[in-house]
Design an enzyme around this catalytic site. Structure first.
Site, PDB file in Angstrom:
ATOM      1  N   ASP A  39      -7.289  -8.397   6.379  1.00 57.86           N
ATOM      2  CA  ASP A  39      -8.242  -8.209   7.485  1.00 57.86           C
ATOM      3  C   ASP A  39      -8.710  -6.762   7.609  1.00 57.86           C
ATOM      4  O   ASP A  39      -8.093  -5.840   7.080  1.00 57.86           O
ATOM      5  CB  ASP A  39      -7.580  -8.576   8.807  1.00 57.86           C
ATOM      6  CG  ASP A  39      -6.561  -7.531   9.249  1.00 57.86           C
ATOM      7  OD1 ASP A  39      -5.650  -7.215   8.453  1.00 57.86           O
ATOM      8  OD2 ASP A  39      -6.692  -7.009  10.372  1.00 57.86           O
ATOM      9  N   ASP A  78       0.856  -1.184   0.000  1.00 55.09           N
ATOM     10  CA  ASP A  78       0.000   0.000   0.000  1.00 55.09           C
ATOM     11  C   ASP A  78       0.899   1.243   0.000  1.00 55.09           C
ATOM     12  O   ASP A  78       1.381   1.662  -1.049  1.00 55.09           O
ATOM     13  CB  ASP A  78      -0.901  -0.090   1.236  1.00 55.09           C
ATOM     14  CG  ASP A  78      -1.915   1.020   1.313  1.00 55.09           C
ATOM     15  OD1 ASP A  78      -2.149   1.696   0.307  1.00 55.09           O
ATOM     16  OD2 ASP A  78      -2.494   1.231   2.403  1.00 55.09           O
ATOM     17  N   VAL A 124      -9.530  -3.352   1.011  1.00 56.53           N
ATOM     18  CA  VAL A 124     -10.010  -4.682   0.619  1.00 56.53           C
ATOM     19  C   VAL A 124      -9.791  -5.699   1.747  1.00 56.53           C
ATOM     20  O   VAL A 124      -8.874  -5.567   2.549  1.00 56.53           O
ATOM     21  CB  VAL A 124      -9.306  -5.168  -0.673  1.00 56.53           C
ATOM     22  CG1 VAL A 124      -9.688  -4.278  -1.847  1.00 56.53           C
ATOM     23  CG2 VAL A 124      -7.778  -5.166  -0.509  1.00 56.53           C
TER      24      VAL A 124
HETATM   25  P1  IMP Z   1       1.967  -0.494   3.776  1.00 57.24           P
HETATM   26  O1  IMP Z   1       3.052  -0.432   4.788  1.00 57.24           O
HETATM   27  O2  IMP Z   1       1.119   0.744   3.791  1.00 57.24           O
HETATM   28  O3  IMP Z   1       2.430  -0.837   2.385  1.00 57.24           O
HETATM   29  O4  IMP Z   1       0.956  -1.584   4.252  1.00 57.24           O
HETATM   30  C1  IMP Z   1       1.222  -2.912   4.266  1.00 57.24           C
HETATM   31  C2  IMP Z   1       0.224  -3.656   5.117  1.00 57.24           C
HETATM   32  O5  IMP Z   1      -0.948  -2.892   5.374  1.00 57.24           O
HETATM   33  C3  IMP Z   1      -0.257  -4.879   4.396  1.00 57.24           C
HETATM   34  O6  IMP Z   1       0.596  -5.969   4.619  1.00 57.24           O
HETATM   35  C4  IMP Z   1      -1.629  -5.082   4.996  1.00 57.24           C
HETATM   36  O7  IMP Z   1      -1.528  -5.848   6.168  1.00 57.24           O
HETATM   37  C5  IMP Z   1      -2.102  -3.692   5.344  1.00 57.24           C
HETATM   38  N1  IMP Z   1      -3.030  -3.171   4.306  1.00 57.24           N
HETATM   39  C6  IMP Z   1      -2.784  -2.220   3.392  1.00 57.24           C
HETATM   40  N2  IMP Z   1      -3.855  -2.009   2.619  1.00 57.24           N
HETATM   41  C7  IMP Z   1      -4.810  -2.862   3.042  1.00 57.24           C
HETATM   42  C8  IMP Z   1      -6.160  -3.158   2.623  1.00 57.24           C
HETATM   43  O8  IMP Z   1      -6.716  -2.589   1.664  1.00 57.24           O
HETATM   44  N3  IMP Z   1      -6.793  -4.144   3.325  1.00 57.24           N
HETATM   45  C9  IMP Z   1      -6.227  -4.813   4.367  1.00 57.24           C
HETATM   46  N4  IMP Z   1      -4.985  -4.577   4.782  1.00 57.24           N
HETATM   47  C10 IMP Z   1      -4.270  -3.610   4.130  1.00 57.24           C
END
Ligand code: IMP
Length: 175
Positions: free
Chosen positions: A159, A103, A153
């Protein structure tokens, strides 16, 4: 398609997930022939994806897991903590990080730095979902199942506050 009141809509059905994960497995197997890759699953979101992906890997490989925490509710806190670390050294290993979704990229940015310092021979990212529109740091997964828009999502490991990981399909959460 199942009716589910917590979802705005289903994004990827069980069959679509199975087909795409099989393709990823074939591609990774071809790329890592003879390299004994180490698949590092990032708990807990990877769990269903990891399990299905591994059934489609046809080369010798090792499996390990890390548990990182960076989220609360539907937004990133930006702070990453290691809750569970790898069991073995990754020095000289070809590592493939298996993640549910990228994300902001903050979690993987932290993890890449952390694993690079341990002397891996190579590190690539395999994520089921990529949400590039929300990126805050430069992270480029080599293997991507599907690209998604800026929507929250759930299902197939993903989750909302530790619920809905068990759904066998992926849908957009109705907030
Ligand atoms: P980042 O550090 O923002 O890239 O987020 C990574 C983590 O955020 C992922 O491994 C997910 O556990 C959680 N995450 C990010 N977007 C979503 C989503 O749309 N649904 C559920 N979990 C998310």
């Amino acid at each position: 398609m199942p009716e589910n009141p917590i979802l705005e809509r289903v994004l990827f059905s069980e069959q679509q997930l199975a087909d795409r994960v099989a393709e990823l497995g074939r591609q990774i197997s071809a790329d890592y022939r003879g390299k004994l890759p180490l698949f590092v699953g990032i708990l807990r979101g990877c769990i269903l994806f990891y399990s299905d992906l591994m059934k489609n890997i046809s080369v010798d490989c090792n499996m390990d897991f890390m548990c990182l925490s960076s989220y609360s509710g539907t937004s990133s806190t930006g702070q990453v903590r290691t809750m569970l670390d790898l069991r073995e050294s990754i020095k000289g290993r070809h590592v493939i990080i298996v993640e549910d979704i990228v994300d902001t990229g903050l979690t993987l940015n932290y993890l890449l730095g952390n694993l690079q310092n341990r002397g891996a021979a190579s590190i690539e990212i395999c994520c089921l979902l990529d949400k590039p529109c929300n990126r805050k740091v430069d992270v480029h997964p080599k293997y991507v199942g599907f690209t998604v828009e800026n929507e929250f999502v759930i299902g197939y490991g993903l989750d909302y506050n530790e619920l809905y990981r068990n759904l066998p399909y992926i849908g957009v959460f109705r907030k």
